[in-house]
Design a protein around this motif. Structure first.
Motif, PDB file in Angstrom:
ATOM      1  N   PHE A 121       0.834  -1.206   0.000  1.00 63.05           N
ATOM      2  CA  PHE A 121       0.000   0.000   0.000  1.00 63.05           C
ATOM      3  C   PHE A 121       0.866   1.252   0.000  1.00 63.05           C
ATOM      4  O   PHE A 121       0.612   2.213  -0.742  1.00 63.05           O
ATOM      5  CB  PHE A 121      -0.922   0.015   1.226  1.00 63.05           C
ATOM      6  N   ALA A 122       1.916   1.250   0.837  1.00 58.94           N
ATOM      7  CA  ALA A 122       2.801   2.415   0.931  1.00 58.94           C
ATOM      8  C   ALA A 122       3.492   2.690  -0.401  1.00 58.94           C
ATOM      9  O   ALA A 122       3.612   3.843  -0.829  1.00 58.94           O
ATOM     10  CB  ALA A 122       3.837   2.198   2.031  1.00 58.94           C
ATOM     11  N   MET A 123       3.947   1.625  -1.075  1.00 60.62           N
ATOM     12  CA  MET A 123       4.609   1.808  -2.369  1.00 60.62           C
ATOM     13  C   MET A 123       3.663   2.478  -3.362  1.00 60.62           C
ATOM     14  O   MET A 123       4.046   3.432  -4.060  1.00 60.62           O
ATOM     15  CB  MET A 123       5.082   0.461  -2.913  1.00 60.62           C
ATOM     16  N   ARG A 124       2.414   1.995  -3.422  1.00 61.47           N
ATOM     17  CA  ARG A 124       1.441   2.583  -4.349  1.00 61.47           C
ATOM     18  C   ARG A 124       1.084   4.018  -3.933  1.00 61.47           C
ATOM     19  O   ARG A 124       0.853   4.882  -4.787  1.00 61.47           O
ATOM     20  CB  ARG A 124       0.189   1.707  -4.406  1.00 61.47           C
ATOM     21  N   PHE A 125       1.059   4.264  -2.631  1.00 65.32           N
ATOM     22  CA  PHE A 125       0.781   5.612  -2.130  1.00 65.32           C
ATOM     23  C   PHE A 125       1.871   6.590  -2.575  1.00 65.32           C
ATOM     24  O   PHE A 125       1.582   7.686  -3.073  1.00 65.32           O
ATOM     25  CB  PHE A 125       0.688   5.575  -0.597  1.00 65.32           C
ATOM     26  N   PHE A 126       3.139   6.195  -2.407  1.00 64.34           N
ATOM     27  CA  PHE A 126       4.254   7.064  -2.799  1.00 64.34           C
ATOM     28  C   PHE A 126       4.267   7.284  -4.317  1.00 64.34           C
ATOM     29  O   PHE A 126       4.529   8.403  -4.790  1.00 64.34           O
ATOM     30  CB  PHE A 126       5.592   6.446  -2.359  1.00 64.34           C
ATOM     31  N   GLU A 127       4.014   6.209  -5.087  1.00 65.18           N
ATOM     32  CA  GLU A 127       3.971   6.333  -6.543  1.00 65.18           C
ATOM     33  C   GLU A 127       2.873   7.316  -6.968  1.00 65.18           C
ATOM     34  O   GLU A 127       3.106   8.225  -7.779  1.00 65.18           O
ATOM     35  CB  GLU A 127       3.696   4.972  -7.187  1.00 65.18           C
ATOM     36  N   LYS A 128       1.691   7.105  -6.440  1.00 58.39           N
ATOM     37  CA  LYS A 128       0.546   7.933  -6.823  1.00 58.39           C
ATOM     38  C   LYS A 128       0.739   9.384  -6.412  1.00 58.39           C
ATOM     39  O   LYS A 128       0.412  10.312  -7.161  1.00 58.39           O
ATOM     40  CB  LYS A 128      -0.728   7.368  -6.186  1.00 58.39           C
ATOM     41  N   TYR A 129       1.307   9.586  -5.204  1.00 59.96           N
ATOM     42  CA  TYR A 129       1.502  10.951  -4.715  1.00 59.96           C
ATOM     43  C   TYR A 129       2.477  11.711  -5.620  1.00 59.96           C
ATOM     44  O   TYR A 129       2.270  12.894  -5.916  1.00 59.96           O
ATOM     45  CB  TYR A 129       2.025  10.932  -3.282  1.00 59.96           C
ATOM     46  N   MET A 130       3.511  11.034  -6.101  1.00 57.96           N
ATOM     47  CA  MET A 130       4.476  11.714  -6.969  1.00 57.96           C
ATOM     48  C   MET A 130       3.855  12.063  -8.320  1.00 57.96           C
ATOM     49  O   MET A 130       4.157  13.114  -8.904  1.00 57.96           O
ATOM     50  CB  MET A 130       5.721  10.835  -7.182  1.00 57.96           C
ATOM     51  N   GLU A 132       0.475  12.454  -9.022  1.00 59.64           N
ATOM     52  CA  GLU A 132      -0.803  13.157  -9.046  1.00 59.64           C
ATOM     53  C   GLU A 132      -0.874  14.403  -8.169  1.00 59.64           C
ATOM     54  O   GLU A 132      -1.817  15.193  -8.313  1.00 59.64           O
ATOM     55  CB  GLU A 132      -1.921  12.179  -8.635  1.00 59.64           C
ATOM     56  N   SER A 133       0.077  14.609  -7.260  1.00 58.66           N
ATOM     57  CA  SER A 133       0.027  15.807  -6.403  1.00 58.66           C
ATOM     58  C   SER A 133       0.976  16.873  -6.937  1.00 58.66           C
ATOM     59  O   SER A 133       1.975  16.572  -7.606  1.00 58.66           O
ATOM     60  CB  SER A 133       0.409  15.445  -4.964  1.00 58.66           C
ATOM     61  N   ASP A 134       0.673  18.117  -6.630  1.00 62.80           N
ATOM     62  CA  ASP A 134       1.551  19.215  -7.059  1.00 62.80           C
ATOM     63  C   ASP A 134       2.926  19.077  -6.435  1.00 62.80           C
ATOM     64  O   ASP A 134       3.954  19.253  -7.107  1.00 62.80           O
ATOM     65  CB  ASP A 134       0.924  20.559  -6.664  1.00 62.80           C
ATOM     66  N   GLU A 135       2.968  18.774  -5.116  1.00 66.94           N
ATOM     67  CA  GLU A 135       4.258  18.627  -4.439  1.00 66.94           C
ATOM     68  C   GLU A 135       5.054  17.482  -5.049  1.00 66.94           C
ATOM     69  O   GLU A 135       6.262  17.610  -5.287  1.00 66.94           O
ATOM     70  CB  GLU A 135       4.036  18.366  -2.944  1.00 66.94           C
ATOM     71  N   GLY A 136       4.381  16.343  -5.307  1.00 67.77           N
ATOM     72  CA  GLY A 136       5.072  15.191  -5.867  1.00 67.77           C
ATOM     73  C   GLY A 136       5.650  15.473  -7.236  1.00 67.77           C
ATOM     74  O   GLY A 136       6.801  15.122  -7.516  1.00 67.77           O
ATOM     75  N   ARG A 137       4.865  16.130  -8.101  1.00 68.04           N
ATOM     76  CA  ARG A 137       5.352  16.435  -9.456  1.00 68.04           C
ATOM     77  C   ARG A 137       6.453  17.492  -9.431  1.00 68.04           C
ATOM     78  O   ARG A 137       7.463  17.368 -10.130  1.00 68.04           O
ATOM     79  CB  ARG A 137       4.192  16.916 -10.327  1.00 68.04           C
ATOM     80  N   ASN A 138       6.271  18.524  -8.609  1.00 71.92           N
ATOM     81  CA  ASN A 138       7.218  19.643  -8.605  1.00 71.92           C
ATOM     82  C   ASN A 138       8.551  19.283  -7.959  1.00 71.92           C
ATOM     83  O   ASN A 138       9.592  19.850  -8.319  1.00 71.92           O
ATOM     84  CB  ASN A 138       6.608  20.840  -7.872  1.00 71.92           C
ATOM     85  N   VAL A 139       8.508  18.376  -6.999  1.00 70.35           N
ATOM     86  CA  VAL A 139       9.737  18.042  -6.283  1.00 70.35           C
ATOM     87  C   VAL A 139      10.259  16.661  -6.715  1.00 70.35           C
ATOM     88  O   VAL A 139      11.348  16.552  -7.275  1.00 70.35           O
ATOM     89  CB  VAL A 139       9.506  18.068  -4.748  1.00 70.35           C
ATOM     90  N   GLY A 140       9.478  15.628  -6.441  1.00 65.55           N
ATOM     91  CA  GLY A 140       9.949  14.269  -6.703  1.00 65.55           C
ATOM     92  C   GLY A 140      10.133  13.965  -8.176  1.00 65.55           C
ATOM     93  O   GLY A 140      11.219  13.557  -8.615  1.00 65.55           O
ATOM     94  N   LEU A 141       9.080  14.158  -8.979  1.00 73.06           N
ATOM     95  CA  LEU A 141       9.151  13.834 -10.405  1.00 73.06           C
ATOM     96  C   LEU A 141      10.167  14.722 -11.111  1.00 73.06           C
ATOM     97  O   LEU A 141      10.899  14.263 -11.993  1.00 73.06           O
ATOM     98  CB  LEU A 141       7.759  13.987 -11.030  1.00 73.06           C
TER      99      LEU A 141
END
Length: 723
Positions: A121-130, A132-141
């Motif tokens: 669940f955590a792996m899918r949560f981290f993947e999805k957050y990167m 689909e979220s602004d923070e995930g795309r702007n920082v992680g991706l």
């Protein structure tokens, strides 16, 4: 909670190909009718792990581990029975139908499954957050894009990003029903002294660490902040499902490429692995910044004995990692070392070169480890004679670790040239070190054996005796075990084989299978197996034979009939396109019919013969499954040369002799134990109770007469096998 339905279990067991399953973890080579490879369960230096496709089992004839496809996955990946079934269902694209579990089954479910589920669940949560979220795309991706990582690699390695928020994962997971207990035990969350819980990974890019079977067992998180007070990397702690000594980053994604290339490339970090995969070099794993361990070496050895270690040109940790490399040598691995050009690491080098260029650079520049080690250490020694002597001693001890004598001799010659030391001197010193290691190994083994043979605790011994008395009322379980085992071996291997003719209550002739013949014979003579595990195994075999066989056999008949119909239609079409007259067509169709009938009959017989072994070797019951594996697997395989020029009767051909003989030998052993008991009693009463002594002597004579009759039967063929 829900449990996999019996129908789904049967589909999984029937679809699982033991060779395919084992090949995901071990590099196998064909040897006759079987496959062989290095055992994944112990430090195997020569192939002793055999896989039988026909029987659906594997077995190491050195350490004894093995079993069916289910058992193999369970032991190798430390999974529960139902986790292993789900693994195989996923491999063969089988939809898993479930039923409600009983309270007892629910209580039996292990914490491991829950921890794995939380990590998934955590792996899918981290993947999805990167994604689909602004923070995930702007920082992680953005970070991964900046590092040149493609979307394909992001998906392949399940890369993600953890929110900066203190407890984002915790709140999301608990809202979905995941337990706080497992969020903490996996290390995803941390509980403070005052009972508050927060996420371990916050504001970091996430690298999931997968087991060899693809289960998420841990995470690595890298911060993108520049503050020196913040740790650059945070990793999951050791847990019931994760030990960093036993994992290599990227091995799940690399195992097939390693086996195909027959080489494993080891780098240091997550990004090194990902970038090299992106460049097309997929046989790459990472030790994640730690020195190689024995467990990691054995993981690699399942797929290849050829290893290349890649280091940065200025890598300060090369000397520190020499011990890990020595472990590889000791395990018989062929080791090469490669230094990259100044200022390059595997990440940057693979991103700036094509796969062909990287492969060529590795081939042209990799050096054998001993030469590499000698060069590094001698460079540091400079002109100091004492330091040079210490370096030479270190190199001598390292060469002595190599198990193969020819390889040791080659390295001695090379080091003699490099170090300017007489070859015979090095040969003598290496031999001395090798003998010291061998002596130490023997002493360690003897010490370990002595620890297992310490005098037992009297209280524990008494408790064991009481347990044995409860299990084996007649006290002769150990004496009878070889004979009971021999009989159960025939049950496990040939239980459903049509064996003889019997008579029902109305006097009609009915066919008897091996297991029915044995059960009827034992019932007639009031024989019960004395060893509890074998008795339990026999009862389960009978239950399986009665409960599921007839329905499963009917399905197999339908399946084979469909195949026969398709083959017949195809054959008829070919015949009519080739034959020119009605007579030829009729003759060829008769021949086709006979051929397909023979194949159909042979298919049903093969299914019947192997039915019990397949199901018992994959039983959810640990005792049944492990016993079945021991009973089904053959150690010695008849060579093709032996059978090429003469017919050799198989064990199946000889069942008409073997089954009755096994029964007679068990009965003879039972009579012997009864005679032994009577003689012991006779000694006690001979001097005090004449009448009782005479009674016992008469009973002994009667039993010996019965043994004489059995001796004649054991020596002769007593029943003809059913044709």
């Amino acid at each position: 909670m829900r449990k996999i339905s019996n129908a789904t279990v049967q589909r999984i067991l029937e679809a699982s190909d033991i060779v395919e399953v084992v090949s995901d973890f071990v590099s196998l080579k064909r040897r006759g009718a079987n496959w062989v490879g290095l055992c994944p369960f112990h430090n195997d230096r020569s192939p002793s792990f055999y896989v039988s496709k026909a029987k659906g089992v594997c077995k190491c004839f050195s350490c004894g581990e093995g079993g069916s496809a289910v058992n193999f996955v369970m032991k190798l990946e430390q999974l529960t029975y139902y986790e292993a079934l789900r693994y195989l269902a996923k491999k063969y694209n089988i939809e898993v139908e479930e039923r409600e579990m009983t309270d007892e089954e629910r209580r039996a479910e292990s914490a491991r499954e829950n921890m794995m589920a939380v990590n998934d669940f955590a792996m899918r949560f981290f993947e999805k957050y990167m994604q689909e979220s602004d923070e995930g795309r702007n920082v992680g991706l953005s970070y991964f894009r900046y590092r040149g990582i493609s979307d394909m690699m992001i998906e392949k390695f399940h890369l993600g990003f953890a929110p900066e928020e203190r407890d984002a994962l915790f709140k999301k997971a608990t809202s979905r029903g995941y337990s706080e207990e497992y969020l903490v035990s996996t290390g995803l969350c941390t509980r403070t002294d005052d009972g508050k819980i927060f996420d371990r990974f916050r504001g970091r890019v996430i690298y999931p660490i997968l087991s060899l079977s693809g289960k998420t067992v841990a995470f690595g998180g890298r911060t993108l902040k520049k503050e020196k007070t913040i740790a650059k990397y945070v990793n999951s702690p050791e847990s019931e499902i994760y030990s960093k000594r036993k994992e290599l980053y990227g091995l799940y994604q690399a195992k097939q490429a390693i086996s195909k290339a027959s080489k494993c490339i080891i780098v240091e970090g997550y990004m090194d692995v990902i970038s090299m995969h992106q460049a097309g070099i997929c046989n790459v794993v990472a030790s994640s910044g730690t020195a190689l361990t024995v467990e990691q070496v054995r993981l690699i050895k399942r797929f290849t004995t050829n290893v290349t270690l890649i280091y940065d040109a200025d890598a300060a940790g090369i000397k520190a990692s020499l011990r890990g490399i020595e472990l590889l040598l000791q395990d018989g691995m062929d080791i090469k070392v490669l230094l990259l050009p100044e200022g390059e690491d595997p990440d940057s080098f693979s991103q700036s070169h094509s796969a062909t260029e990287v492969e060529k650079f590795i081939a042209d520049n990799e050096t054998d480890f001993i030469t590499f080690m000698a060069g590094i250490l001698m460079k540091d020694a400079g002109g100091d004679p004492a330091q040079r002597a210490r370096v030479i001693t270190r190199i001598v001890k390292t060469i002595a670790l190599i198990p193969n004598e020819i390889t040791r001799s080659v390295y001695i010659q090379e080091c003699s040239r490099i170090l300017f030391i007489a070859e015979d001197v090095l040969q003598r010193e290496v031999g001395k070190s090798f003998n010291e290691l061998a002596l130490k190994s023997r002493e360690d083994k003897m010490r370990a054996e002595s620890l297992t043979t310490l005098p037992p605790d009297p209280a524990a011994e008494a408790e064991t005796e009481r347990e044995e008395e409860q299990i084996t009322p007649d006290g002769h379980a150990r004496d009878l075990r070889p004979f009971e085992t021999a009989l159960m071996r025939l049950v496990a291997r040939y239980g459903r084989y049509p064996f003889a003719e019997g008579v029902d209550e109305e006097g009609n002739s009915v066919p008897l299978t091996v297991i029915e013949y044995i059960a009827d014979d034992m019932t007639a003579d009031n024989i019960t197996l004395t060893n509890a595990d074998l008795r339990h195994f026999f009862n389960e075999a009978i239950a399986c034979s009665n409960r599921t066989y007839h329905e499963d056999f009917r399905h197999e008949e339908e399946r084979l009939q469909e195949i026969r119909a398709k083959e017949f239609a195809k054959g008829v079409e070919e015949i009519r396109s080739k034959a020119s007259d009605v007579g030829s067509i009729s003759a060829m169709e008769r021949s086709l019919t006979e051929k397909l009938d023979q194949e159909y009959t042979a298919g049903l017989e093969t299914y019947a013969v192997g039915y019990l072994s397949r199901h018992l070797c994959s039983s959810a019951d640990d005792v049944v499954r492990n016993l079945a594996t021991e009973l089904v697997v053959e150690k010695h395989i008849l060579s093709k040369m032996h059978t090429k020029y003469a017919h050799v009767d198989t064990e199946q051909d000889l069942l008409g002799e073997l089954v009755p003989r096994a029964l007679h030998e068990l009965k003879d052993a039972i009579l012997w134990t009864r005679i032994k008991d009577l003689r012991d009693n006779l000694k006690k009463v001979a001097a005090t109770d004449y009448a009782r002594a005479m009674e016992l002597m008469g009973a002994i004579r009667d039993l010996e007469t019965l043994r004489s009759g059995l001796a004649k039967l054991i020596g002769d063929r007593v029943i003809a096998p059913k044709k």
